[in-house]
Design an enzyme around this catalytic site. Structure first.
Site, PDB file in Angstrom:
ATOM      1  N   GLY A 268     -15.023 -32.288 -27.441  1.00 46.46           N
ATOM      2  CA  GLY A 268     -14.426 -33.600 -27.682  1.00 46.46           C
ATOM      3  C   GLY A 268     -13.515 -33.596 -28.895  1.00 46.46           C
ATOM      4  N   ASP A 269     -12.738 -34.680 -29.035  1.00 46.83           N
ATOM      5  CA  ASP A 269     -11.836 -34.872 -30.184  1.00 46.83           C
ATOM      6  C   ASP A 269     -10.765 -33.791 -30.292  1.00 46.83           C
ATOM      7  OD1 ASP A 269     -13.398 -37.085 -30.857  1.00 46.83           O
ATOM      8  OD2 ASP A 269     -14.710 -35.895 -32.148  1.00 46.83           O
TER       9      ASP A 269
ATOM     10  N   LYS B 240      -6.992 -35.500 -27.128  1.00 46.17           N
ATOM     11  CA  LYS B 240      -6.640 -35.927 -25.765  1.00 46.17           C
ATOM     12  C   LYS B 240      -5.788 -37.193 -25.765  1.00 46.17           C
ATOM     13  CE  LYS B 240     -11.014 -36.185 -24.855  1.00 46.17           C
ATOM     14  NZ  LYS B 240     -11.538 -35.625 -26.116  1.00 46.17           N
TER      15      LYS B 240
ATOM     16  N   GLY C   6     -13.376 -41.869 -28.716  1.00 42.35           N
ATOM     17  CA  GLY C   6     -12.436 -42.478 -29.655  1.00 42.35           C
ATOM     18  C   GLY C   6     -11.160 -41.679 -29.560  1.00 42.35           C
ATOM     19  N   HIS C   7     -10.119 -42.262 -28.971  1.00 40.87           N
ATOM     20  CA  HIS C   7      -8.863 -41.546 -28.742  1.00 40.87           C
ATOM     21  C   HIS C   7      -7.774 -42.141 -29.626  1.00 40.87           C
ATOM     22  CE1 HIS C   7     -10.296 -40.153 -24.477  1.00 40.87           C
ATOM     23  NE2 HIS C   7     -11.130 -39.818 -25.434  1.00 40.87           N
ATOM     24  N   THR C   8      -7.163 -41.299 -30.429  1.00 42.01           N
ATOM     25  CA  THR C   8      -6.183 -41.782 -31.401  1.00 42.01           C
ATOM     26  C   THR C   8      -4.763 -41.534 -30.907  1.00 42.01           C
ATOM     27  OG1 THR C   8      -7.761 -40.963 -33.031  1.00 42.01           O
ATOM     28  CG2 THR C   8      -5.641 -41.726 -33.879  1.00 42.01           C
TER      29      THR C   8
ATOM     30  N   THR D 179     -23.803 -41.124 -30.240  1.00 43.77           N
ATOM     31  CA  THR D 179     -22.974 -42.119 -30.932  1.00 43.77           C
ATOM     32  C   THR D 179     -23.709 -43.465 -31.026  1.00 43.77           C
ATOM     33  OG1 THR D 179     -21.967 -42.749 -28.844  1.00 43.77           O
ATOM     34  CG2 THR D 179     -20.829 -41.044 -30.123  1.00 43.77           C
TER      35      THR D 179
ATOM     36  N   GLN E 168     -14.632 -37.186 -24.005  1.00 43.58           N
ATOM     37  CA  GLN E 168     -15.555 -36.120 -24.409  1.00 43.58           C
ATOM     38  C   GLN E 168     -14.911 -34.744 -24.150  1.00 43.58           C
ATOM     39  OE1 GLN E 168     -17.168 -38.993 -22.450  1.00 43.58           O
ATOM     40  NE2 GLN E 168     -17.042 -39.691 -24.543  1.00 43.58           N
TER      41      GLN E 168
ATOM     42  N   THR F  97     -15.181 -42.676 -33.697  1.00 40.31           N
ATOM     43  CA  THR F  97     -16.097 -43.728 -33.274  1.00 40.31           C
ATOM     44  C   THR F  97     -17.184 -43.999 -34.319  1.00 40.31           C
ATOM     45  OG1 THR F  97     -15.678 -43.254 -30.960  1.00 40.31           O
ATOM     46  CG2 THR F  97     -17.777 -44.321 -31.450  1.00 40.31           C
TER      47      THR F  97
ATOM     48  N   ARG G 118     -18.670 -40.078 -38.716  1.00 43.64           N
ATOM     49  CA  ARG G 118     -19.452 -38.927 -39.195  1.00 43.64           C
ATOM     50  C   ARG G 118     -18.533 -37.729 -39.455  1.00 43.64           C
ATOM     51  NH1 ARG G 118     -23.800 -38.149 -34.465  1.00 43.64           N
ATOM     52  NH2 ARG G 118     -21.995 -38.750 -33.219  1.00 43.64           N
ATOM     53  N   PRO G 119     -18.792 -36.924 -40.526  1.00 48.65           N
ATOM     54  CA  PRO G 119     -17.982 -35.713 -40.707  1.00 48.65           C
ATOM     55  C   PRO G 119     -18.207 -34.782 -39.528  1.00 48.65           C
ATOM     56  CG  PRO G 119     -19.722 -35.857 -42.395  1.00 48.65           C
ATOM     57  CD  PRO G 119     -19.814 -37.095 -41.565  1.00 48.65           C
TER      58      PRO G 119
ATOM     59  N   VAL H 248       1.860 -30.325 -33.585  1.00 46.41           N
ATOM     60  CA  VAL H 248       1.886 -29.962 -35.011  1.00 46.41           C
ATOM     61  C   VAL H 248       1.758 -31.195 -35.906  1.00 46.41           C
ATOM     62  CG1 VAL H 248       3.127 -27.788 -34.709  1.00 46.41           C
ATOM     63  CG2 VAL H 248       4.437 -29.920 -34.936  1.00 46.41           C
TER      64      VAL H 248
HETATM   65  P1  GDP Z   1      -9.545 -37.285 -28.783  1.00 46.62           P
HETATM   66  O1  GDP Z   1     -10.894 -37.902 -28.794  1.00 46.62           O
HETATM   67  O2  GDP Z   1      -9.510 -35.982 -28.040  1.00 46.62           O
HETATM   68  O3  GDP Z   1      -8.463 -38.212 -28.297  1.00 46.62           O
HETATM   69  O4  GDP Z   1      -9.198 -36.924 -30.310  1.00 46.62           O
HETATM   70  P2  GDP Z   1      -9.419 -37.891 -31.588  1.00 46.62           P
HETATM   71  O5  GDP Z   1      -8.371 -38.922 -31.588  1.00 46.62           O
HETATM   72  O6  GDP Z   1     -10.833 -38.330 -31.686  1.00 46.62           O
HETATM   73  O7  GDP Z   1      -9.232 -36.848 -32.767  1.00 46.62           O
HETATM   74  C1  GDP Z   1      -8.052 -36.127 -32.938  1.00 46.62           C
HETATM   75  C2  GDP Z   1      -7.477 -36.471 -34.323  1.00 46.62           C
HETATM   76  O8  GDP Z   1      -6.461 -35.542 -34.640  1.00 46.62           O
HETATM   77  C3  GDP Z   1      -6.795 -37.824 -34.365  1.00 46.62           C
HETATM   78  O9  GDP Z   1      -6.895 -38.367 -35.653  1.00 46.62           O
HETATM   79  C4  GDP Z   1      -5.338 -37.500 -34.059  1.00 46.62           C
HETATM   80  O10 GDP Z   1      -4.443 -38.438 -34.617  1.00 46.62           O
HETATM   81  C5  GDP Z   1      -5.191 -36.185 -34.745  1.00 46.62           C
HETATM   82  N1  GDP Z   1      -4.251 -35.246 -34.152  1.00 46.62           N
HETATM   83  C6  GDP Z   1      -4.001 -34.985 -32.839  1.00 46.62           C
HETATM   84  N2  GDP Z   1      -3.140 -33.955 -32.722  1.00 46.62           N
HETATM   85  C7  GDP Z   1      -2.845 -33.567 -33.983  1.00 46.62           C
HETATM   86  C8  GDP Z   1      -2.041 -32.521 -34.535  1.00 46.62           C
HETATM   87  O11 GDP Z   1      -1.417 -31.734 -33.840  1.00 46.62           O
HETATM   88  N3  GDP Z   1      -2.025 -32.409 -35.912  1.00 46.62           N
HETATM   89  C9  GDP Z   1      -2.715 -33.245 -36.730  1.00 46.62           C
HETATM   90  N4  GDP Z   1      -2.637 -33.074 -38.043  1.00 46.62           N
HETATM   91  N5  GDP Z   1      -3.474 -34.241 -36.233  1.00 46.62           N
HETATM   92  C10 GDP Z   1      -3.541 -34.377 -34.896  1.00 46.62           C
HETATM   93  P1  IMO Z   2     -13.911 -38.202 -27.351  1.00 52.91           P
HETATM   94  O1  IMO Z   2     -13.519 -38.778 -26.029  1.00 52.91           O
HETATM   95  C1  IMO Z   2     -16.840 -36.021 -29.723  1.00 52.91           C
HETATM   96  C2  IMO Z   2     -21.040 -36.450 -28.580  1.00 52.91           C
HETATM   97  C3  IMO Z   2     -21.915 -37.150 -29.601  1.00 52.91           C
HETATM   98  C4  IMO Z   2     -23.231 -36.452 -29.341  1.00 52.91           C
HETATM   99  C5  IMO Z   2     -23.229 -36.270 -27.828  1.00 52.91           C
HETATM  100  C6  IMO Z   2     -24.005 -37.335 -27.073  1.00 52.91           C
HETATM  101  O2  IMO Z   2     -13.441 -38.979 -28.515  1.00 52.91           O
HETATM  102  O3  IMO Z   2     -13.574 -36.757 -27.417  1.00 52.91           O
HETATM  103  P2  IMO Z   2     -23.482 -39.879 -26.502  1.00 52.91           P
HETATM  104  O4  IMO Z   2     -23.257 -41.056 -27.409  1.00 52.91           O
HETATM  105  O5  IMO Z   2     -22.348 -39.608 -25.592  1.00 52.91           O
HETATM  106  O6  IMO Z   2     -24.783 -39.951 -25.797  1.00 52.91           O
HETATM  107  O7  IMO Z   2     -23.613 -38.633 -27.510  1.00 52.91           O
HETATM  108  O8  IMO Z   2     -21.865 -36.298 -27.439  1.00 52.91           O
HETATM  109  N1  IMO Z   2     -19.831 -37.204 -28.167  1.00 52.91           N
HETATM  110  C7  IMO Z   2     -18.604 -36.939 -28.606  1.00 52.91           C
HETATM  111  N2  IMO Z   2     -18.172 -36.060 -29.521  1.00 52.91           N
HETATM  112  N3  IMO Z   2     -15.953 -36.784 -29.061  1.00 52.91           N
HETATM  113  C8  IMO Z   2     -16.371 -37.663 -28.125  1.00 52.91           C
HETATM  114  O9  IMO Z   2     -15.517 -38.369 -27.364  1.00 52.91           O
HETATM  115  C9  IMO Z   2     -17.749 -37.793 -27.887  1.00 52.91           C
HETATM  116  N4  IMO Z   2     -18.495 -38.567 -27.056  1.00 52.91           N
HETATM  117  C10 IMO Z   2     -19.760 -38.186 -27.236  1.00 52.91           C
HETATM  118  O10 IMO Z   2     -21.437 -36.940 -30.912  1.00 52.91           O
HETATM  119  O11 IMO Z   2     -23.218 -35.171 -29.931  1.00 52.91           O
HETATM  120 MG    MG Z   3     -12.277 -38.641 -30.170  1.00 52.85          MG
END
Ligand code: GDP
Ligand code: IMO
Ligand code: MG
Length: 429
Positions: free
Chosen positions: A12-13, A16, A40-42, A130, A225, A305, A308-309, A419
């Site tokens: 995840g994260d 996407k 949590g999609h940014t 979460t 995820q 979301t 947490r670090p 980038v």
């Molecule tokens: P998702 O859950 O897969 O949509 O990803 P998140 O939004 O939770 O986390 C990705 C984080 O990295 C967000 O704060 C984005 O703004 C940031 N991000 C995405 N691509 C890049 C990149 O290429 N460089 C940097 N520095 N940040 C990025």
């Molecule tokens: P995005 O879409 C990162 C992780 C939680 C936990 C496990 C189970 O932003 O990439 P849950 O609440 O789903 O029962 O938690 O899955 N988790 C994620 N980690 N990005 C996510 O979504 C996540 N959605 C759930 O941290 O380890």
């Molecule tokens: Mg995310």
């Protein structure tokens, strides 16, 4: 007709949201298929940064329609808040362009309370969820006592069902977890009000997808995820309770086999994870802080979301090859390459070692990774800040070599390199 699926290839994260926003330029419809507000999609466009939990990231591109699939679990309170924030930012979230499957399930305060109670009861064996009620909502779906979006079409009957549902959860809260009961009548009133507001959004998402594909439109499915959090194929039991992998897009939207053109895996240039569970290439101390960031930038590695670090580590190509196989990936988008700038040397895990033997593929999936130790290839780093680079030829040679190594080890072409978090901080190849 074209149907592409964007899927997280790690935990995840991966970025996407940022990638879907970009690809949505050429899409007519963007659809979320599984998960709920654990995601949590940014998306960053110029000065504005959106944090989306339920509504597809394509919503920021004004020409698209947004769909929330039957595979999702939806907390109506979070949805209303998200819609409100988008509306305030000038994004149209009317039922003309946002549609929710009649078969999507609802999350209630009962599910949230159970999620918290179960995590607490697990003690040291907690999953680190979460606490958004995701697991309990999918549990009620599977035991066939869930509340579906279609119930909202008749608010008075829906009110009765919600009250019954909360009363049933209260028995569990009291008898199993020694917790105070929730106010069933008050929650039922609240959900009746949500039903009155949200019923215009209820739609037949599967049929909308089918008609769009037949009309030659471009459909983009947005995974939440990541592959390694998949209930069946992830690092069980440290997973989410749904099917974020690419095949989930078909089940979670109600689309038949045979329509998928491309499966796009999003991978971070390194590896992160929130919550508990195995992480063979995890790093600590100085290098961890360097990869995570300090929280000074919004893209630093702190959960979108939960705040947490995130745990951080080197890119793991054993798990990337596994993600390629499970999802049937056609290509990769590599994100956050800019974060590696300034590191003297970089590592990628090419294989695992077990009892002195090299293991390139996982014999029994990633459930128990504890017997393995990563084997690394080391690569030289680069000094230059690359956030302003827009062309492959302008990347430092060491950055090109790093990307080439990712391609070699994953067996996949890297088509886009991100980038920076902004829409235009992208290198197309
Ligand atoms: P998702 O859950 O897969 O949509 O990803 P998140 O939004 O939770 O986390 C990705 C984080 O990295 C967000 O704060 C984005 O703004 C940031 N991000 C995405 N691509 C890049 C990149 O290429 N460089 C940097 N520095 N940040 C990025
Ligand atoms: P995005 O879409 C990162 C992780 C939680 C936990 C496990 C189970 O932003 O990439 P849950 O609440 O789903 O029962 O938690 O899955 N988790 C994620 N980690 N990005 C996510 O979504 C996540 N959605 C759930 O941290 O380890
Ligand atoms: Mg995310």
């Amino acid at each position: 007709m074209s149907f592409s699926i964007v899927v997280g290839s790690q935990w995840g994260d991966e970025g996407k949201g940022r990638v879907v926003d970009l690809l949505a330029e050429k899409a007519d419809i963007v659809a979320r298929y599984y998960g709920g507000d654990n995601a949590g999609h940014t998306v960053t466009v110029g000065e504005r940064t959106f944090k989306l939990h339920l509504i597809p990231s394509g919503v920021i591109q004004p020409h698209t329609t947004s769909l929330l699939g039957n595979g999702m679990v939806i907390n109506p309170s979070v949805l209303r808040e998200e819609m409100g924030a988008l509306k305030d930012a000038g994004v149209d979230v009317s039922p003309d362009r946002v549609k929710i499957s009649f078969a999507a399930h609802l999350i209630t305060p009962g599910h949230r309370a159970l999620d918290k109670a179960r995590e607490k009861a697990r003690g040291d064996e907690k999953i680190g969820t979460t606490q958004r009620g995701i697991g309990p909502a999918y549990t009620t779906k599977v035991i066939r006592s869930g509340l579906r979006m279609e119930g909202m079409l008749s608010p008075p009957d829906f009110r009765v069902s919600v009250e019954k549902h909360i009363k049933a959860i209260n028995i569990q809260l009291r008898d199993l977890y020694d917790m105070e009961p929730l106010n069933a009548s008050r929650i039922a009133d609240q959900y009746k009000a949500y039903a009155e507001e949200l019923s215009p959004y209820v739609a037949d998402v599967g049929s909308i997808c089918d008609q769009a594909l037949q009309a030659g439109k471009h459909l983009l499915a947005e995974g939440a995820q990541g592959t390694l959090l998949d209930l069946d194929h992830g690092t069980y039991p440290f997973v989410t309770s749904s099917t974020p992998t690419a095949p989930g897009a078909l089940v979670g939207l109600g689309i038949g086999l045979g329509s998928v053109d491309k499966v796009i895996g999003v991978a971070k240039a390194f590896q992160t994870r929130v919550g508990e569970g195995p992480f063979p290439t995890e790093v600590f101390e100085d290098i961890a802080q360097r990869l995570r960031g300090t929280g000074e930038h919004f893209w630093d590695e702190f959960g979108t979301t939960t705040g947490r670090p995130r745990r951080v580590g080197w890119l793991d190509s054993v798990l990337l090859r596994y993600a390629s196989r499970i999802n049937g990936l056609s290509e990769l988008v590599l994100t956050k390459l800019d974060i590696l700038s300034g590191l003297d040397s970089l590592r990628i895990c090419s294989a695992y070692k077990k009892d002195g033997e090299m293991v390139r593929e996982l014999p029994f999936g990633p459930g128990d990774l504890s017997p393995y130790e990563p084997d690394y290839v080391d690569l030289p780093g680069w000094e230059e800040d690359i956030m302003g680079v827009r062309a492959w030829k302008n990347l430092p040679e060491q950055a090109k070599d790093y990307v080439a190594k990712v391609e070699e080890l994953s067996g996949l072409p890297v088509r886009l390199i991100s980038v920076g978090p902004e829409r235009d901080q992208i290198i197309r190849r």
